[in-house]
Design a protein around this motif. Sequence first.
Motif, PDB file in Angstrom:
ATOM      1  N   LYS A   1       0.859  -1.173   0.000  1.00  0.00           N
ATOM      2  CA  LYS A   1       0.000   0.000   0.000  1.00  0.00           C
ATOM      3  C   LYS A   1       0.895   1.222   0.000  1.00  0.00           C
ATOM      4  CE  LYS A   1      -3.703   2.367   2.388  1.00  0.00           C
ATOM      5  NZ  LYS A   1      -4.617   2.354   3.526  1.00  0.00           N
TER       6      LYS A   1
ATOM      7  N   MET B   1       1.052   5.596  -1.198  1.00  0.00           N
ATOM      8  CA  MET B   1       0.300   6.777  -1.601  1.00  0.00           C
ATOM      9  C   MET B   1       0.963   7.383  -2.829  1.00  0.00           C
ATOM     10  SD  MET B   1      -2.201   6.827   0.460  1.00  0.00           S
ATOM     11  CE  MET B   1      -2.927   8.404   0.046  1.00  0.00           C
TER      12      MET B   1
ATOM     13  N   THR C   1       0.261  10.524  -6.227  1.00  0.00           N
ATOM     14  CA  THR C   1      -0.479  11.669  -6.749  1.00  0.00           C
ATOM     15  C   THR C   1      -0.682  11.459  -8.245  1.00  0.00           C
ATOM     16  OG1 THR C   1       0.591  13.087  -5.112  1.00  0.00           O
ATOM     17  CG2 THR C   1      -0.450  14.187  -6.973  1.00  0.00           C
TER      18      THR C   1
ATOM     19  N   ASP D   1       4.717   8.687  -3.630  1.00  0.00           N
ATOM     20  CA  ASP D   1       5.288   9.552  -2.601  1.00  0.00           C
ATOM     21  C   ASP D   1       6.689   9.108  -2.207  1.00  0.00           C
ATOM     22  OD1 ASP D   1       2.893  10.886  -2.687  1.00  0.00           O
ATOM     23  OD2 ASP D   1       2.244  10.321  -0.685  1.00  0.00           O
TER      24      ASP D   1
ATOM     25  N   GLU E   1     -12.781  14.832  -1.698  1.00  0.00           N
ATOM     26  CA  GLU E   1     -11.440  15.284  -1.339  1.00  0.00           C
ATOM     27  C   GLU E   1     -11.497  15.892   0.051  1.00  0.00           C
ATOM     28  OE1 GLU E   1      -8.387  15.236  -2.787  1.00  0.00           O
ATOM     29  OE2 GLU E   1      -9.210  13.890  -4.284  1.00  0.00           O
TER      30      GLU E   1
ATOM     31  N   ASP F   1      -6.782  14.286   5.465  1.00  0.00           N
ATOM     32  CA  ASP F   1      -6.705  13.352   6.589  1.00  0.00           C
ATOM     33  C   ASP F   1      -6.599  14.148   7.871  1.00  0.00           C
ATOM     34  OD1 ASP F   1      -4.604  10.946   4.869  1.00  0.00           O
ATOM     35  OD2 ASP F   1      -6.766  11.194   4.889  1.00  0.00           O
TER      36      ASP F   1
ATOM     37  N   SER G   1      -2.504  12.186  10.895  1.00  0.00           N
ATOM     38  CA  SER G   1      -1.404  11.806  10.025  1.00  0.00           C
ATOM     39  C   SER G   1      -1.031  10.347  10.243  1.00  0.00           C
ATOM     40  CB  SER G   1      -0.182  12.690  10.283  1.00  0.00           C
ATOM     41  OG  SER G   1       0.424  12.323  11.507  1.00  0.00           O
ATOM     42  N   GLN G   2      -0.373   9.784   9.276  1.00  0.00           N
ATOM     43  CA  GLN G   2       0.086   8.398   9.369  1.00  0.00           C
ATOM     44  C   GLN G   2       1.037   8.233  10.547  1.00  0.00           C
ATOM     45  OE1 GLN G   2       2.006   6.980   5.834  1.00  0.00           O
ATOM     46  NE2 GLN G   2       2.071   4.882   6.537  1.00  0.00           N
TER      47      GLN G   2
END
Length: 79
Positions: A5, A7, A9, A19, A40, A43, A46-47
């Motif tokens: 997984k 991320m 753009t 990313d 849209e 988040d 944050s992760q």
Amino acid sequence: MKALKVMATINEEGQLTLDHPLTIDKNSRVEVIVLIPDEETPDETSQTEVLADFRQAWQEAMTGQTIPVAQLWEGLKDD
């Protein structure tokens, strides 16, 4: 088959930019599934924050610093 997984753009030409680089065998063919959120929305967490919370919860679970669910319900019934 492995799943990763990551991320990315989508640029104006419709191409994906990851990313972070993948750390897998180079010159490999891959299958890509793109999941696009309905709206849209940024988040809220944050992760990094999620990972820190998970690590703390895991540490507490591994060291027995937990509360039985029955005890949690007792506290809610009193209110």
